[in-house]
Design a protein around this motif. Structure first.
Motif, PDB file in Angstrom:
ATOM      1  N   PHE A 182      22.074 -41.149 -77.639  1.00 57.07           N
ATOM      2  CA  PHE A 182      21.908 -39.969 -76.800  1.00 57.07           C
ATOM      3  C   PHE A 182      21.594 -40.374 -75.360  1.00 57.07           C
ATOM      4  O   PHE A 182      22.119 -39.797 -74.406  1.00 57.07           O
ATOM      5  CB  PHE A 182      20.805 -39.059 -77.358  1.00 57.07           C
ATOM      6  N   LYS A 183      20.760 -41.386 -75.191  1.00 54.08           N
ATOM      7  CA  LYS A 183      20.457 -41.872 -73.842  1.00 54.08           C
ATOM      8  C   LYS A 183      21.719 -42.434 -73.186  1.00 54.08           C
ATOM      9  O   LYS A 183      21.980 -42.171 -72.015  1.00 54.08           O
ATOM     10  CB  LYS A 183      19.365 -42.930 -73.878  1.00 54.08           C
ATOM     11  N   ASP A 184      22.492 -43.199 -73.933  1.00 52.22           N
ATOM     12  CA  ASP A 184      23.747 -43.735 -73.399  1.00 52.22           C
ATOM     13  C   ASP A 184      24.681 -42.610 -72.966  1.00 52.22           C
ATOM     14  O   ASP A 184      25.338 -42.701 -71.925  1.00 52.22           O
ATOM     15  CB  ASP A 184      24.449 -44.621 -74.435  1.00 52.22           C
ATOM     16  N   PHE A 185      24.733 -41.532 -73.763  1.00 49.39           N
ATOM     17  CA  PHE A 185      25.561 -40.387 -73.401  1.00 49.39           C
ATOM     18  C   PHE A 185      25.064 -39.745 -72.103  1.00 49.39           C
ATOM     19  O   PHE A 185      25.840 -39.461 -71.199  1.00 49.39           O
ATOM     20  CB  PHE A 185      25.579 -39.346 -74.528  1.00 49.39           C
ATOM     21  N   LEU A 186      23.759 -39.500 -72.010  1.00 46.61           N
ATOM     22  CA  LEU A 186      23.213 -38.857 -70.807  1.00 46.61           C
ATOM     23  C   LEU A 186      23.503 -39.655 -69.540  1.00 46.61           C
ATOM     24  O   LEU A 186      23.798 -39.082 -68.491  1.00 46.61           O
ATOM     25  CB  LEU A 186      21.701 -38.644 -70.934  1.00 46.61           C
ATOM     26  N   THR A 187      23.416 -40.970 -69.620  1.00 48.38           N
ATOM     27  CA  THR A 187      23.628 -41.799 -68.432  1.00 48.38           C
ATOM     28  C   THR A 187      25.105 -42.008 -68.111  1.00 48.38           C
ATOM     29  O   THR A 187      25.432 -42.516 -67.041  1.00 48.38           O
ATOM     30  CB  THR A 187      22.920 -43.170 -68.571  1.00 48.38           C
ATOM     31  N   SER A 188      25.986 -41.581 -69.006  1.00 44.82           N
ATOM     32  CA  SER A 188      27.427 -41.694 -68.746  1.00 44.82           C
ATOM     33  C   SER A 188      27.900 -40.552 -67.844  1.00 44.82           C
ATOM     34  O   SER A 188      27.201 -39.552 -67.666  1.00 44.82           O
ATOM     35  CB  SER A 188      28.210 -41.662 -70.066  1.00 44.82           C
ATOM     36  N   ASP A 189      29.087 -40.703 -67.287  1.00 42.34           N
ATOM     37  CA  ASP A 189      29.672 -39.632 -66.471  1.00 42.34           C
ATOM     38  C   ASP A 189      29.859 -38.362 -67.297  1.00 42.34           C
ATOM     39  O   ASP A 189      29.580 -37.261 -66.820  1.00 42.34           O
ATOM     40  CB  ASP A 189      31.008 -40.070 -65.881  1.00 42.34           C
ATOM     41  N   ALA A 190      30.325 -38.515 -68.540  1.00 43.96           N
ATOM     42  CA  ALA A 190      30.552 -37.356 -69.411  1.00 43.96           C
ATOM     43  C   ALA A 190      29.253 -36.609 -69.716  1.00 43.96           C
ATOM     44  O   ALA A 190      29.254 -35.392 -69.880  1.00 43.96           O
ATOM     45  CB  ALA A 190      31.218 -37.795 -70.715  1.00 43.96           C
ATOM     46  N   GLY A 191      28.128 -37.321 -69.765  1.00 43.41           N
ATOM     47  CA  GLY A 191      26.841 -36.721 -70.082  1.00 43.41           C
ATOM     48  C   GLY A 191      26.072 -36.225 -68.874  1.00 43.41           C
ATOM     49  O   GLY A 191      24.951 -35.748 -68.994  1.00 43.41           O
ATOM     50  N   GLY A 192      26.645 -36.358 -67.698  1.00 44.84           N
ATOM     51  CA  GLY A 192      25.995 -35.837 -66.498  1.00 44.84           C
ATOM     52  C   GLY A 192      25.452 -36.891 -65.552  1.00 44.84           C
ATOM     53  O   GLY A 192      24.871 -36.566 -64.527  1.00 44.84           O
ATOM     54  N   GLY A 193      25.607 -38.161 -65.909  1.00 45.95           N
ATOM     55  CA  GLY A 193      25.173 -39.236 -65.027  1.00 45.95           C
ATOM     56  C   GLY A 193      23.678 -39.228 -64.733  1.00 45.95           C
ATOM     57  O   GLY A 193      23.257 -39.449 -63.605  1.00 45.95           O
ATOM     58  N   TRP A 194      22.865 -38.985 -65.757  1.00 49.18           N
ATOM     59  CA  TRP A 194      21.414 -38.979 -65.567  1.00 49.18           C
ATOM     60  C   TRP A 194      20.963 -40.378 -65.140  1.00 49.18           C
ATOM     61  O   TRP A 194      21.486 -41.389 -65.606  1.00 49.18           O
ATOM     62  CB  TRP A 194      20.703 -38.606 -66.867  1.00 49.18           C
ATOM     63  N   ARG A 195      19.976 -40.438 -64.269  1.00 51.88           N
ATOM     64  CA  ARG A 195      19.390 -41.713 -63.862  1.00 51.88           C
ATOM     65  C   ARG A 195      18.321 -42.117 -64.877  1.00 51.88           C
ATOM     66  O   ARG A 195      17.714 -41.268 -65.526  1.00 51.88           O
ATOM     67  CB  ARG A 195      18.780 -41.600 -62.461  1.00 51.88           C
ATOM     68  N   GLU A 196      18.086 -43.418 -64.994  1.00 51.11           N
ATOM     69  CA  GLU A 196      17.095 -43.937 -65.944  1.00 51.11           C
ATOM     70  C   GLU A 196      15.726 -43.286 -65.741  1.00 51.11           C
ATOM     71  O   GLU A 196      15.030 -42.975 -66.702  1.00 51.11           O
ATOM     72  CB  GLU A 196      16.956 -45.456 -65.800  1.00 51.11           C
ATOM     73  N   GLU A 197      15.331 -43.075 -64.493  1.00 54.83           N
ATOM     74  CA  GLU A 197      13.999 -42.514 -64.218  1.00 54.83           C
ATOM     75  C   GLU A 197      13.896 -41.032 -64.567  1.00 54.83           C
ATOM     76  O   GLU A 197      12.804 -40.457 -64.536  1.00 54.83           O
ATOM     77  CB  GLU A 197      13.577 -42.754 -62.764  1.00 54.83           C
ATOM     78  N   GLU A 198      15.007 -40.405 -64.924  1.00 49.16           N
ATOM     79  CA  GLU A 198      14.999 -39.003 -65.348  1.00 49.16           C
ATOM     80  C   GLU A 198      14.856 -38.866 -66.861  1.00 49.16           C
ATOM     81  O   GLU A 198      14.840 -37.759 -67.386  1.00 49.16           O
ATOM     82  CB  GLU A 198      16.296 -38.305 -64.921  1.00 49.16           C
ATOM     83  N   ILE A 199      14.759 -39.995 -67.567  1.00 48.17           N
ATOM     84  CA  ILE A 199      14.757 -39.994 -69.030  1.00 48.17           C
ATOM     85  C   ILE A 199      13.537 -40.743 -69.558  1.00 48.17           C
ATOM     86  O   ILE A 199      13.276 -41.874 -69.159  1.00 48.17           O
ATOM     87  CB  ILE A 199      16.038 -40.651 -69.583  1.00 48.17           C
ATOM     88  N   LEU A 200      12.793 -40.101 -70.457  1.00 45.19           N
ATOM     89  CA  LEU A 200      11.680 -40.739 -71.154  1.00 45.19           C
ATOM     90  C   LEU A 200      12.074 -40.896 -72.615  1.00 45.19           C
ATOM     91  O   LEU A 200      12.419 -39.915 -73.277  1.00 45.19           O
ATOM     92  CB  LEU A 200      10.412 -39.885 -71.055  1.00 45.19           C
ATOM     93  N   VAL A 201      12.049 -42.130 -73.120  1.00 44.60           N
ATOM     94  CA  VAL A 201      12.267 -42.394 -74.536  1.00 44.60           C
ATOM     95  C   VAL A 201      10.904 -42.752 -75.114  1.00 44.60           C
ATOM     96  O   VAL A 201      10.227 -43.651 -74.608  1.00 44.60           O
ATOM     97  CB  VAL A 201      13.264 -43.552 -74.750  1.00 44.60           C
ATOM     98  N   CYS A 202      10.489 -42.019 -76.151  1.00 53.31           N
ATOM     99  CA  CYS A 202       9.163 -42.264 -76.720  1.00 53.31           C
ATOM    100  C   CYS A 202       9.192 -42.132 -78.225  1.00 53.31           C
ATOM    101  O   CYS A 202      10.148 -41.625 -78.804  1.00 53.31           O
ATOM    102  CB  CYS A 202       8.143 -41.301 -76.118  1.00 53.31           C
TER     103      CYS A 202
END
Length: 121
Positions: A24-44
């Motif tokens: 899911f994180k890989d998807f979010l950071t991809s172009d298709a997932g919206g190009g989220w930046r690492e600092e916009e995502i918390l994995v816990c």
């Protein structure tokens, strides 16, 4: 738009990470997932009362919040307080996704760096 994603698993990150969180994180950071930046995502790992209280107050400043929760079984109780985060995503401010994810992979295999919660927010 200011956005934040919380990807929460069902086990402590010291024991591994559910593969679905990685995907899911890989998807979010991809172009298709919206190009989220690492600092916009918390994995816990599993959320506790203190983490949810901290997140609830900090997430008010974001325009959009995505919460992705991975559990090991359907119908598990909100013992990790994740139900309280649903209120942050209410009213069109975000999305709450609950999933069942069984496959666990090693954090070392993935090369993830562990950070303290204060550093992540």
């Amino acid at each position: 738009m200011k956005r934040y994603a919380i990807l929460a698993g069902g086990i402590s990150l010291e024991r591994g990470i559910q593969k679905s969180l990685v995907d899911f994180k890989d998807f979010l950071t991809s172009d298709a997932g919206g190009g989220w930046r690492e600092e916009e995502i918390l994995v816990c790992g599993p959320m506790d009362w203190q983490l949810v209280q901290l997140l609830q107050s900090r997430l008010r400043e974001y325009d959009f919040v995505l919460v992705y929760q991975c559990r090991f079984s359907h119908g598990a109780a909100d013992s990790d307080w994740s139900g309280k985060l649903r209120s942050v995503t209410d009213g069109g401010r975000g999305v709450f996704i609950g999933d069942v994810c069984d496959e666990v992979v090693s954090m070392d295999e993935l090369g993830y760096e562990r950070v303290e919660l204060g550093d992540a927010l």
